[in-house]
Design an enzyme around this catalytic site. Sequence first.
Site, PDB file in Angstrom:
ATOM      1  N   LYS A 183       0.881  -1.185   0.000  1.00  0.00           N
ATOM      2  CA  LYS A 183       0.000   0.000   0.000  1.00  0.00           C
ATOM      3  C   LYS A 183       0.911   1.225   0.000  1.00  0.00           C
ATOM      4  O   LYS A 183       1.450   1.600   1.025  1.00  0.00           O
ATOM      5  CB  LYS A 183      -0.881  -0.017   1.256  1.00  0.00           C
ATOM      6  CG  LYS A 183      -2.211   0.650   1.139  1.00  0.00           C
ATOM      7  CD  LYS A 183      -2.211   2.148   0.992  1.00  0.00           C
ATOM      8  CE  LYS A 183      -1.637   2.945   2.132  1.00  0.00           C
ATOM      9  NZ  LYS A 183      -1.367   4.359   1.698  1.00  0.00           N
ATOM     10  N   GLU A 259      10.071   1.695  10.213  1.00  0.00           N
ATOM     11  CA  GLU A 259      11.142   2.647   9.858  1.00  0.00           C
ATOM     12  C   GLU A 259      10.522   4.032   9.933  1.00  0.00           C
ATOM     13  O   GLU A 259       9.674   4.374   9.112  1.00  0.00           O
ATOM     14  CB  GLU A 259      11.640   2.392   8.434  1.00  0.00           C
ATOM     15  CG  GLU A 259      12.352   1.078   8.227  1.00  0.00           C
ATOM     16  CD  GLU A 259      13.742   1.046   8.813  1.00  0.00           C
ATOM     17  OE1 GLU A 259      14.162   2.033   9.453  1.00  0.00           O
ATOM     18  OE2 GLU A 259      14.405   0.012   8.661  1.00  0.00           O
ATOM     19  N   CYS A 293      14.502  10.613   5.589  1.00  0.00           N
ATOM     20  CA  CYS A 293      14.448  10.389   7.037  1.00  0.00           C
ATOM     21  C   CYS A 293      15.837  10.396   7.653  1.00  0.00           C
ATOM     22  O   CYS A 293      16.014  10.772   8.798  1.00  0.00           O
ATOM     23  CB  CYS A 293      13.762   9.062   7.292  1.00  0.00           C
ATOM     24  SG  CYS A 293      14.506   7.751   6.322  1.00  0.00           S
ATOM     25  N   GLU A 392      11.006  16.804  13.518  1.00  0.00           N
ATOM     26  CA  GLU A 392      11.344  16.515  12.127  1.00  0.00           C
ATOM     27  C   GLU A 392      10.578  17.474  11.210  1.00  0.00           C
ATOM     28  O   GLU A 392       9.367  17.601  11.304  1.00  0.00           O
ATOM     29  CB  GLU A 392      10.960  15.068  11.792  1.00  0.00           C
ATOM     30  CG  GLU A 392      11.352  14.685  10.387  1.00  0.00           C
ATOM     31  CD  GLU A 392      10.994  13.242  10.044  1.00  0.00           C
ATOM     32  OE1 GLU A 392       9.822  12.880  10.189  1.00  0.00           O
ATOM     33  OE2 GLU A 392      11.896  12.496   9.623  1.00  0.00           O
TER      34      GLU A 392
HETATM   35  P1  NAD Z   1       3.046   9.012   6.764  1.00  0.00           P
HETATM   36  O1  NAD Z   1       3.326   8.392   8.078  1.00  0.00           O
HETATM   37  O2  NAD Z   1       2.062  10.114   6.695  1.00  0.00           O
HETATM   38  O3  NAD Z   1       2.528   7.922   5.714  1.00  0.00           O
HETATM   39  C1  NAD Z   1       3.276   6.768   5.409  1.00  0.00           C
HETATM   40  C2  NAD Z   1       2.336   5.704   4.855  1.00  0.00           C
HETATM   41  O4  NAD Z   1       1.426   5.316   5.885  1.00  0.00           O
HETATM   42  C3  NAD Z   1       1.476   6.152   3.672  1.00  0.00           C
HETATM   43  O5  NAD Z   1       1.367   5.074   2.761  1.00  0.00           O
HETATM   44  C4  NAD Z   1       0.121   6.419   4.331  1.00  0.00           C
HETATM   45  O6  NAD Z   1      -0.971   6.288   3.446  1.00  0.00           O
HETATM   46  C5  NAD Z   1       0.088   5.338   5.387  1.00  0.00           C
HETATM   47  N1  NAD Z   1      -0.786   5.609   6.529  1.00  0.00           N
HETATM   48  C6  NAD Z   1      -1.251   6.801   6.979  1.00  0.00           C
HETATM   49  N2  NAD Z   1      -2.001   6.620   8.086  1.00  0.00           N
HETATM   50  C7  NAD Z   1      -1.988   5.291   8.344  1.00  0.00           C
HETATM   51  C8  NAD Z   1      -2.547   4.490   9.379  1.00  0.00           C
HETATM   52  N3  NAD Z   1      -3.258   5.015  10.375  1.00  0.00           N
HETATM   53  N4  NAD Z   1      -2.326   3.161   9.326  1.00  0.00           N
HETATM   54  C9  NAD Z   1      -1.564   2.603   8.362  1.00  0.00           C
HETATM   55  N5  NAD Z   1      -1.021   3.315   7.354  1.00  0.00           N
HETATM   56  C10 NAD Z   1      -1.222   4.646   7.358  1.00  0.00           C
HETATM   57  O7  NAD Z   1       4.464   9.451   6.193  1.00  0.00           O
HETATM   58  P2  NAD Z   1       4.768  10.247   4.856  1.00  0.00           P
HETATM   59  O8  NAD Z   1       4.366  11.673   5.055  1.00  0.00           O
HETATM   60  O9  NAD Z   1       4.232   9.502   3.689  1.00  0.00           O
HETATM   61  O10 NAD Z   1       6.385  10.152   4.811  1.00  0.00           O
HETATM   62  C11 NAD Z   1       7.217  11.000   5.522  1.00  0.00           C
HETATM   63  C12 NAD Z   1       7.650  10.357   6.816  1.00  0.00           C
HETATM   64  O11 NAD Z   1       8.261   9.089   6.548  1.00  0.00           O
HETATM   65  C13 NAD Z   1       8.712  11.135   7.550  1.00  0.00           C
HETATM   66  O12 NAD Z   1       8.402  11.176   8.923  1.00  0.00           O
HETATM   67  C14 NAD Z   1       9.985  10.334   7.337  1.00  0.00           C
HETATM   68  O13 NAD Z   1      10.964  10.485   8.317  1.00  0.00           O
HETATM   69  C15 NAD Z   1       9.462   8.964   7.277  1.00  0.00           C
HETATM   70  N6  NAD Z   1      10.397   8.092   6.556  1.00  0.00           N
HETATM   71  C16 NAD Z   1      11.125   7.187   7.269  1.00  0.00           C
HETATM   72  C17 NAD Z   1      12.041   6.385   6.624  1.00  0.00           C
HETATM   73  C18 NAD Z   1      12.864   5.388   7.374  1.00  0.00           C
HETATM   74  O14 NAD Z   1      13.355   4.457   6.739  1.00  0.00           O
HETATM   75  N7  NAD Z   1      13.047   5.514   8.674  1.00  0.00           N
HETATM   76  C19 NAD Z   1      12.203   6.487   5.252  1.00  0.00           C
HETATM   77  C20 NAD Z   1      11.445   7.423   4.558  1.00  0.00           C
HETATM   78  C21 NAD Z   1      10.528   8.210   5.228  1.00  0.00           C
END
Ligand code: NAD
Length: 488
Positions: A183, A259, A293, A392
Site C-alpha cells: 500500500k 522505519e 528520514c 522533524e
Molecule cells: P506518513 O506516516 O504520513 O505515511 C506513510 C504511509 O502510511 C502512507 O502510505 C500512508 O498512506 C500510510 N498511513 C497513513 N495513516 C496510516 C494508518 N493510520 N495506518 C496505516 N497506514 C497509514 O508518512 P509520509 O508523510 O508519507 O512520509 C514522511 C515520513 O516518513 C517522515 O516522517 C519520514 O521520516 C518517514 N520516513 C522514514 C524512513 C525510514 O526508513 N526511517 C524512510 C522514509 C521516510
Amino acid sequence: MSDITGEERLLIDGELRAARSGAVFETINPATEEVLGVAADGGPEDMNEAIAAARRAFDETGWSTDVDLRVRGLRQLHQAFLAHADEIRAMTVAEVGSPLSMTTHAQLDSPVAGLAWVADLAERYAWEEDLGVAEPLGIASHRWTRKEAAGVVGAISPWNVPHQINLAKVGPALAAGATVVLKPAPDTPWCASVLGRLVAEETDIPAGVFNVVTSSDHRLGAMLSTDPRVDQISFTGSTATGRKVMADAAPTLKKVFLELGGKSAFVILDDADMAAATAMAAFTICTHAGQGCAITTRLVVPRALFDEAVEGAATVMGMLPASDPTDPGTVCGPLISAVQRDRVEGYLRLAKEEGGTFVIGGGRPEDHERGFFIEPTLIVGLDPTSRVVREEIFGPVLVVIAHDGDDDAVRIANDSIYGLSGSVFSADRDRAVGVANRIRTGTIGVNGGLWFSPDVPFGGYKQSGLGREMGVAGFEEYLETKSIAEPA
Ligand code: NAD
C-alpha cells in the site's frame, strides 16, 4: 496530461485491474503542479481481495518453500527494471520530484540492484542449521532450526524515496517466501503500480504472491494493520503514524517492523577539516529538498568555530538552489506537495517566533512560479529546547547548534527522541569513531563515509523505529525460526 506514463491499475491476485468502484485519483508532478495522470483509487473491497489473495497464495501454493522459483522471480524482476529503466527514471523524476541525479542511486538504481543482491542471498542462505545432539531430561535428541517465511506481509510506504522503500520491503519479503500486499503513499502511486505491472507481466511470480493497492485513502493502510489474515506489517513513514500502526497491530499481535522519522546530528569536532565537513552537511540537507528520514538536520559545531562553520555551510547551500529536478545538476528539487510545503513553511514561521535567524533561505524561491519549492534554509540562534531544533521538518532546513567539546557534542546528538542516522568529522579517525560509537543511532558516517547500500542494515534506535531494513538483518525480518528435535 503529460507524456510521462505510469500504470493506472491495481495488481490483485495476478490481475491488473481498476478499482471495483471504478474510482481514480490524480498523481501530480510536484515541480510543475501538472497532473501526470491517474491511478486506481482502491477501496476497502479491493484491499480485502488483495489480503485474501496473499493469504491464499501463502497457505495453498508452494511459494513459501520453493526457493528456486523465488530467486528466479526476483532476478526476472531485476531484469525487468533494467529493461524499462529509462521510462521508470523519467516517471520517478516527474512523480516524486526527485532530482534526476538521485535516480542513479537511492531513488532507483540502488534499490533495483538490491533485488539482485537479495536473490543471491536467498540462493546461498542457510535455511537450516544443525544444533547437534543433547540430552534434555535425559532423552538424547538431535535438534535443528529451520527458517520459514513470516506469512502475509502488509507493506506500507511513504512518498520520499518510493522505489527504495517499496523494493527494500518487497524484495526481502518475497525472497524469504512471504506474500505481500503493498500500500504506497497517495502522493506516489505510480512508483508502486509500475512495480505491480512488472511483476505481473515480466516474472513467473505466481498470482496472489504480490499485490499492489494504490489509494487516496490512508485508512487502507490501517486495514492491513488490523486484519487477522496479515501476519506482519512492514511500515515506513512518520513516527506519529508508526505509533498508530503498532497500536492497531497489537490486538492480533502481528510482527511489526517500523522505519520512522529522524532528527539526526552532523557533529564536527574541533580538529576537523571545516570546509570539507560543512560542505558535506550543506550538500546533505539540500539533497531531495531534505526529504529523507536519514538526512542530518542538526549541525553541531564547536562554539569557538561557530561563525566559520555557519559561513562554510551557507556558502555551499547558496550554490545548491531549489531547481528543476530534470536538470542533471540539480540537488535540491521541490517538496512533494502543497501540504508538505505548508508544513515546512509553518516550521519557518515558528523558527522566527522561537528567536531564530535565517542565514540564507527562509521561504519560496522567487524564480519558480509553479512547483512546491522551498529555498535551502540555514537557521541559527535557536534554543536547543525549541521545536524547530527538536521536531522533524522534512524540508531543506538545517539548524546550527554550538557544542563545548566531544562529551557535549555527544550529549546534544543524543538529546532527541529519534536515533536514525548521523555524521561525525574529526582529523583523528579514532576520536571520530569513538564519538560515533557513543551516539545512539542506527547508522552513522565517519569523515564522510557512506553506509547506504543493499548489503548494509538500516534502521532506527529509540522512536526512529523497530527492526532493520536491507542487509542480512533486513531479510531475516521476514523469517520465523522453527526449532525441531528427533530422538538421536
Ligand atoms: P506518513 O506516516 O504520513 O505515511 C506513510 C504511509 O502510511 C502512507 O502510505 C500512508 O498512506 C500510510 N498511513 C497513513 N495513516 C496510516 C494508518 N493510520 N495506518 C496505516 N497506514 C497509514 O508518512 P509520509 O508523510 O508519507 O512520509 C514522511 C515520513 O516518513 C517522515 O516522517 C519520514 O521520516 C518517514 N520516513 C522514514 C524512513 C525510514 O526508513 N526511517 C524512510 C522514509 C521516510
